[in-house]
Design a protein around this motif. Structure first.
Motif, PDB file in Angstrom:
ATOM      1  N   ILE A 108      -9.504 -27.223 -24.291  1.00 35.17           N
ATOM      2  CA  ILE A 108     -10.279 -26.312 -25.146  1.00 35.17           C
ATOM      3  C   ILE A 108     -11.773 -26.491 -24.883  1.00 35.17           C
ATOM      4  CG2 ILE A 108     -10.305 -27.880 -27.167  1.00 35.17           C
ATOM      5  CD1 ILE A 108     -10.225 -24.008 -27.201  1.00 35.17           C
ATOM      6  N   GLY A 109     -12.192 -27.731 -24.624  1.00 30.64           N
ATOM      7  CA  GLY A 109     -13.597 -27.980 -24.312  1.00 30.64           C
ATOM      8  C   GLY A 109     -14.013 -27.321 -23.010  1.00 30.64           C
ATOM      9  N   ALA A 110     -13.085 -27.292 -22.054  1.00 31.41           N
ATOM     10  CA  ALA A 110     -13.397 -26.709 -20.750  1.00 31.41           C
ATOM     11  C   ALA A 110     -13.667 -25.213 -20.851  1.00 31.41           C
ATOM     12  CB  ALA A 110     -12.268 -26.982 -19.755  1.00 31.41           C
ATOM     13  N   ILE A 111     -13.119 -24.555 -21.906  1.00 34.80           N
ATOM     14  CA  ILE A 111     -13.435 -23.125 -22.071  1.00 34.80           C
ATOM     15  C   ILE A 111     -14.484 -22.888 -23.159  1.00 34.80           C
ATOM     16  CG2 ILE A 111     -11.231 -22.270 -21.161  1.00 34.80           C
ATOM     17  CD1 ILE A 111     -10.337 -21.722 -24.047  1.00 34.80           C
ATOM     18  N   LEU A 112     -14.613 -23.823 -24.101  1.00 38.54           N
ATOM     19  CA  LEU A 112     -15.538 -23.620 -25.219  1.00 38.54           C
ATOM     20  C   LEU A 112     -16.970 -24.044 -24.856  1.00 38.54           C
ATOM     21  CD1 LEU A 112     -15.201 -22.447 -27.997  1.00 38.54           C
ATOM     22  CD2 LEU A 112     -14.656 -24.712 -28.877  1.00 38.54           C
ATOM     23  N   THR A 113     -17.102 -25.229 -24.263  1.00 38.04           N
ATOM     24  CA  THR A 113     -18.435 -25.754 -23.975  1.00 38.04           C
ATOM     25  C   THR A 113     -19.260 -24.827 -23.064  1.00 38.04           C
ATOM     26  OG1 THR A 113     -17.558 -27.981 -24.257  1.00 38.04           O
ATOM     27  CG2 THR A 113     -19.690 -27.782 -23.152  1.00 38.04           C
ATOM     28  N   PRO A 114     -18.709 -24.359 -21.933  1.00 41.25           N
ATOM     29  CA  PRO A 114     -19.528 -23.488 -21.071  1.00 41.25           C
ATOM     30  C   PRO A 114     -19.921 -22.200 -21.780  1.00 41.25           C
ATOM     31  CG  PRO A 114     -17.532 -24.169 -19.928  1.00 41.25           C
ATOM     32  CD  PRO A 114     -17.375 -24.575 -21.360  1.00 41.25           C
ATOM     33  N   GLN A 115     -19.048 -21.713 -22.674  1.00 40.48           N
ATOM     34  CA  GLN A 115     -19.363 -20.464 -23.365  1.00 40.48           C
ATOM     35  C   GLN A 115     -20.395 -20.690 -24.469  1.00 40.48           C
ATOM     36  OE1 GLN A 115     -16.273 -17.257 -23.509  1.00 40.48           O
ATOM     37  NE2 GLN A 115     -14.950 -18.994 -23.963  1.00 40.48           N
ATOM     38  N   LEU A 116     -20.299 -21.807 -25.187  1.00 33.55           N
ATOM     39  CA  LEU A 116     -21.255 -22.065 -26.270  1.00 33.55           C
ATOM     40  C   LEU A 116     -22.629 -22.394 -25.720  1.00 33.55           C
ATOM     41  CD1 LEU A 116     -19.186 -24.221 -28.831  1.00 33.55           C
ATOM     42  CD2 LEU A 116     -19.972 -21.870 -29.124  1.00 33.55           C
ATOM     43  N   ARG A 117     -22.667 -23.243 -24.662  1.00 38.34           N
ATOM     44  CA  ARG A 117     -23.965 -23.670 -24.129  1.00 38.34           C
ATOM     45  C   ARG A 117     -24.553 -22.687 -23.129  1.00 38.34           C
ATOM     46  NH1 ARG A 117     -22.544 -29.693 -22.409  1.00 38.34           N
ATOM     47  NH2 ARG A 117     -22.200 -30.600 -24.464  1.00 38.34           N
ATOM     48  N   GLY A 118     -23.717 -21.849 -22.544  1.00 33.56           N
ATOM     49  CA  GLY A 118     -24.133 -21.007 -21.425  1.00 33.56           C
ATOM     50  C   GLY A 118     -23.510 -21.568 -20.153  1.00 33.56           C
ATOM     51  N   LEU A 119     -22.993 -20.673 -19.308  1.00 37.01           N
ATOM     52  CA  LEU A 119     -22.248 -21.103 -18.118  1.00 37.01           C
ATOM     53  C   LEU A 119     -23.086 -21.997 -17.208  1.00 37.01           C
ATOM     54  CD1 LEU A 119     -20.395 -17.809 -17.093  1.00 37.01           C
ATOM     55  CD2 LEU A 119     -19.436 -19.816 -18.217  1.00 37.01           C
ATOM     56  N   ASP A 120     -24.385 -21.709 -17.124  1.00 38.61           N
ATOM     57  CA  ASP A 120     -25.232 -22.495 -16.218  1.00 38.61           C
ATOM     58  C   ASP A 120     -25.434 -23.924 -16.729  1.00 38.61           C
ATOM     59  OD1 ASP A 120     -26.602 -21.379 -18.379  1.00 38.61           O
ATOM     60  OD2 ASP A 120     -28.534 -21.541 -17.355  1.00 38.61           O
ATOM     61  N   GLN A 121     -25.105 -24.171 -18.008  1.00 33.40           N
ATOM     62  CA  GLN A 121     -25.273 -25.510 -18.566  1.00 33.40           C
ATOM     63  C   GLN A 121     -24.026 -26.388 -18.380  1.00 33.40           C
ATOM     64  OE1 GLN A 121     -28.315 -26.605 -19.897  1.00 33.40           O
ATOM     65  NE2 GLN A 121     -28.841 -24.656 -18.912  1.00 33.40           N
ATOM     66  N   ALA A 122     -22.901 -25.788 -18.030  1.00 31.59           N
ATOM     67  CA  ALA A 122     -21.674 -26.577 -17.818  1.00 31.59           C
ATOM     68  C   ALA A 122     -20.794 -25.873 -16.786  1.00 31.59           C
ATOM     69  CB  ALA A 122     -20.926 -26.757 -19.140  1.00 31.59           C
ATOM     70  N   PRO A 123     -21.341 -25.625 -15.586  1.00 34.83           N
ATOM     71  CA  PRO A 123     -20.635 -24.768 -14.623  1.00 34.83           C
ATOM     72  C   PRO A 123     -19.395 -25.408 -13.993  1.00 34.83           C
ATOM     73  CG  PRO A 123     -22.632 -25.651 -13.637  1.00 34.83           C
ATOM     74  CD  PRO A 123     -22.643 -26.073 -15.070  1.00 34.83           C
ATOM     75  N   THR A 124     -19.241 -26.735 -14.109  1.00 37.20           N
ATOM     76  CA  THR A 124     -18.088 -27.374 -13.453  1.00 37.20           C
ATOM     77  C   THR A 124     -16.850 -27.417 -14.353  1.00 37.20           C
ATOM     78  OG1 THR A 124     -18.853 -29.549 -14.172  1.00 37.20           O
ATOM     79  CG2 THR A 124     -19.502 -28.846 -11.956  1.00 37.20           C
ATOM     80  N   LEU A 125     -17.037 -27.257 -15.675  1.00 33.63           N
ATOM     81  CA  LEU A 125     -15.915 -27.457 -16.594  1.00 33.63           C
ATOM     82  C   LEU A 125     -14.717 -26.519 -16.382  1.00 33.63           C
ATOM     83  CD1 LEU A 125     -17.505 -28.513 -20.006  1.00 33.63           C
ATOM     84  CD2 LEU A 125     -16.107 -29.874 -18.448  1.00 33.63           C
ATOM     85  N   PRO A 126     -14.945 -25.227 -16.051  1.00 32.87           N
ATOM     86  CA  PRO A 126     -13.761 -24.376 -15.850  1.00 32.87           C
ATOM     87  C   PRO A 126     -12.842 -24.857 -14.720  1.00 32.87           C
ATOM     88  CG  PRO A 126     -15.702 -23.017 -16.178  1.00 32.87           C
ATOM     89  CD  PRO A 126     -16.188 -24.433 -16.033  1.00 32.87           C
ATOM     90  N   SER A 135      -5.677 -18.732 -18.424  1.00 34.39           N
ATOM     91  CA  SER A 135      -6.272 -17.442 -18.039  1.00 34.39           C
ATOM     92  C   SER A 135      -7.770 -17.425 -18.292  1.00 34.39           C
ATOM     93  CB  SER A 135      -5.619 -16.289 -18.809  1.00 34.39           C
ATOM     94  OG  SER A 135      -4.275 -16.176 -18.448  1.00 34.39           O
ATOM     95  N   ILE A 136      -8.190 -18.038 -19.398  1.00 34.59           N
ATOM     96  CA  ILE A 136      -9.625 -18.056 -19.696  1.00 34.59           C
ATOM     97  C   ILE A 136     -10.352 -18.941 -18.684  1.00 34.59           C
ATOM     98  CG2 ILE A 136     -11.370 -18.621 -21.434  1.00 34.59           C
ATOM     99  CD1 ILE A 136      -9.311 -17.886 -23.582  1.00 34.59           C
ATOM    100  N   LEU A 137      -9.726 -20.038 -18.273  1.00 35.00           N
ATOM    101  CA  LEU A 137     -10.333 -20.903 -17.246  1.00 35.00           C
ATOM    102  C   LEU A 137     -10.570 -20.111 -15.966  1.00 35.00           C
ATOM    103  CD1 LEU A 137      -8.207 -24.142 -17.750  1.00 35.00           C
ATOM    104  CD2 LEU A 137     -10.697 -24.012 -17.943  1.00 35.00           C
ATOM    105  N   VAL A 138      -9.562 -19.347 -15.542  1.00 39.00           N
ATOM    106  CA  VAL A 138      -9.694 -18.558 -14.316  1.00 39.00           C
ATOM    107  C   VAL A 138     -10.780 -17.495 -14.494  1.00 39.00           C
ATOM    108  CG1 VAL A 138      -8.504 -16.940 -12.784  1.00 39.00           C
ATOM    109  CG2 VAL A 138      -7.323 -19.001 -13.574  1.00 39.00           C
ATOM    110  N   HIS A 139     -10.786 -16.860 -15.655  1.00 38.31           N
ATOM    111  CA  HIS A 139     -11.809 -15.854 -15.961  1.00 38.31           C
ATOM    112  C   HIS A 139     -13.217 -16.470 -15.882  1.00 38.31           C
ATOM    113  CE1 HIS A 139     -14.012 -12.762 -18.175  1.00 38.31           C
ATOM    114  NE2 HIS A 139     -14.404 -13.693 -19.028  1.00 38.31           N
ATOM    115  N   LEU A 140     -13.362 -17.676 -16.460  1.00 36.53           N
ATOM    116  CA  LEU A 140     -14.683 -18.318 -16.461  1.00 36.53           C
ATOM    117  C   LEU A 140     -15.069 -18.783 -15.057  1.00 36.53           C
ATOM    118  CD1 LEU A 140     -14.619 -20.353 -19.803  1.00 36.53           C
ATOM    119  CD2 LEU A 140     -15.758 -18.175 -19.343  1.00 36.53           C
ATOM    120  N   ARG A 141     -14.075 -19.194 -14.238  1.00 37.09           N
ATOM    121  CA  ARG A 141     -14.382 -19.545 -12.851  1.00 37.09           C
ATOM    122  C   ARG A 141     -15.001 -18.344 -12.154  1.00 37.09           C
ATOM    123  NH1 ARG A 141      -9.080 -23.108 -10.815  1.00 37.09           N
ATOM    124  NH2 ARG A 141      -9.262 -24.688 -12.457  1.00 37.09           N
ATOM    125  N   GLY A 142     -14.411 -17.159 -12.369  1.00 41.99           N
ATOM    126  CA  GLY A 142     -14.951 -15.934 -11.788  1.00 41.99           C
ATOM    127  C   GLY A 142     -16.369 -15.670 -12.262  1.00 41.99           C
TER     128      GLY A 142
END
Lengths: 53, 454
Positions: free
Chosen positions: B334-352, B373-380
């Motif tokens: 859940i952190g791998a999809i929540l943290t990059p979205q809450l902080r901004g993708l550029d602040q946690a780009p490796t988590l997805p 699915s959200i992990l793959v979406h965020l990788r994109g």
């Protein structure tokens, strides 16, 4: 994760490890080859094809 | 930007004590959860209902939040809207100051950890005392939590005894009963003297203005009932439209989190009432990036999360790296999809990428968040919006051209058979370190098929 998977595979004493997912086969197969573990990986399609030929 | 997952995970993977602690703890919780979930005949229907309730709440979040504000105000509470962590921290500091408090007592709360409330209060001259046993251990040790529900999961009882001896100056063995007795002695004095309590919430009901805290120890109830003032800092995604929605959520949460049929303490209150509990109640509604998450039609499902931590306990990646590698109060899938979205993708780009996409997290999620699915979406999104190394970009562009046409693909297969072509690139070194490309067969499947059919 790879180390644990390889240990579980070796524990079975099997000669061949099969799966339906190519990424898994590349990952596990690569690990087994690097470790010279003596276990081959085959895609399940390869097993089916070998039966018909 | 912090270290990033691959680097942060490396030191954890080298720590065999940590891996033993985690392996033992997660397999115990996994088995407990599986047992109590299997008892429920309509578990899948319950999950579907949980997902529906949270979706409905998120779809008209603005309406439900204003309704919640009305209900809480009517019950004698005060509602504050905080755009970010700094605004929320300022509200809590102001309340403490208004009551002349140099200490506040805290219920375990992820939202307040997310916004760094303790540090902000410290700067304002107010010391926050964590009263959840595990949070206390972490706080005494100057450590940070590594699990949503079991913050000190990376410590065993011998290590905890050492921390208590050193920080509380007490003689304790590593017997759990002695450890909890030492913590109780330390905390009781605080419960009875500190005038301000701070909590988060598991749920807030728009219809009635009730705030709900679910816990195991009872220390949370001490904090929400004994002080004269209570401040609850609650993420805006925690709102539930109706009172009856709790009937579903309170079945899903304990079984998914601690593997219990019902948790020991469920505290529910609305505003203030005469002669019982705090004289003053403040509800701080926290955005801190949540509105941005809502804007992503795929990623927004992450806001359904009820912080049960079932996904952490089943994750093969979390089980090996532990929570600190995720560099956030929200670790695991859940952190791998929540943290990059809450902080901004550029602040946690490796988590997805901190996942093998095995899907175990989705299977156990009580509100059916499709994490893979959200992990793959965020990788994109990371590739498109943050960017990737030039070598990888070039390799992917070449691959895309090859895979886009049959002729190019078959030509590449023939070239690969001669040891040439795009797959032979040295740019793939990090990838090939732990994987091996299959040897190219003398005959491709298409060639075999054509020959077979001829």
């Amino acid at each position: 994760m790879l180390t644990d998977k390889m240990r579980h595979i070796l524990d079975t004493g099997a000669d061949v490890c099969t799966a339906a997912d190519n990424s898994c086969l590349m990952h596990i197969g690569g690990g087994l080859r690097h470790a010279r573990a003596g276990v081959r990986v085959m895609h399940v399609a390869e097993i089916l094809a070998s039966e018909t030929s | 930007v912090k270290d990033g997952f691959p680097k942060a995970a490396r030191s954890a993977l080298g720590n065999s004590q940590l891996r033993r602690n985690l392996g033992h703890a997660t397999s115990t919780i996994r088995a407990k959860r599986a047992r109590v979930v299997a008892e429920v005949d309509d578990w899948d229907a319950l999950r579907a209902a949980g997902a529906e309730i949270k979706e409905r709440a998120l779809r008209h979040l603005d309406v439900h939040l204003e309704r919640l504000e009305e209900s809480v105000t009517r019950a004698g509470g005060t509602v504050h809207w905080a755009r970010d962590g700094a605004e929320a921290c300022a509200v809590v500091a102001d309340v403490a100051r208004a009551h002349g408090a140099d200490e506040v007592i805290k219920v375990k709360s992820l939202a307040t950890d997310e916004i760094g409330l303790n540090e902000a209060l410290e700067r304002a001259g107010v010391h926050a005392v964590e009263t959840d046993l595990a949070e206390l251990i972490i706080q005494l040790d100057g450590d940070s939590q590594s699990h949503i529900l079991v913050p000190a999961i990376h410590r065993n009882r011998a290590e905890i005894a050492q921390i208590f001896q050193r920080e509380l100056g007490v003689e304790v063995s590593d017997v759990p009963a002695e450890l909890t007795a030492a913590a109780r002695e330390h905390l009781r004095a605080k419960f009875l003297s500190v005038p301000v309590g701070v909590s988060g919430a598991n749920f807030a009901v728009a219809e009635t203005g009730h705030v709900v805290v679910v816990e195991s120890e009872g220390n949370g109830r001490m904090c929400t009932t004994l002080p004269e003032v209570l401040v609850s800092v609650v993420g805006i995604e925690k709102v539930l439209p109706r009172w009856r929605d709790l009937a579903v959520m309170l079945q899903l949460l304990p079984r998914s989190s601690t593997g219990e049929r019902m948790n020991p303490y469920t505290s529910i209150w609305s505003g203030v009432s005469d002669g019982d509990g705090p004289r003053e109640f403040h509800l701080v509604l926290l955005d801190a990036g949540r509105s941005n998450v809502l804007a992503d039609e795929v990623g927004r499902a992450a806001l359904r999360c009820i912080r049960c931590s079932a996904c952490l306990n089943v994750c093969p990646v979390y089980e090996r790296t532990g929570g600190h590698a995720y560099e956030s109060v929200y670790p695991g899938p859940i952190g791998a999809i929540l943290t990059p979205q809450l902080r901004g993708l550029d602040q946690a780009p490796t988590l997805p990428w901190a996942s093998s996409l095995c899907g175990a997290c989705y299977e156990v999620c009580p509100v059916k968040i499709d994490i893979p699915s959200i992990l793959v979406h965020l990788r994109g999104r990371v590739v498109r919006e943050v960017g990737t190394p030039a070598g990888e970009r070039a390799a992917m562009a070449a691959m895309a051209r090859v895979f886009a046409s049959r002729r190019a693909y078959e030509a590449a297969q023939r070239a690969a058979r001669l040891g040439r072509g795009p797959l032979a690139g040295a740019a793939m070194r990090p990838w090939t370190r732990s994987r091996e490309l299959p040897t190219v067969p003398s005959q491709s499947f298409r060639e075999w098929w054509r020959a077979e059919r001829a």
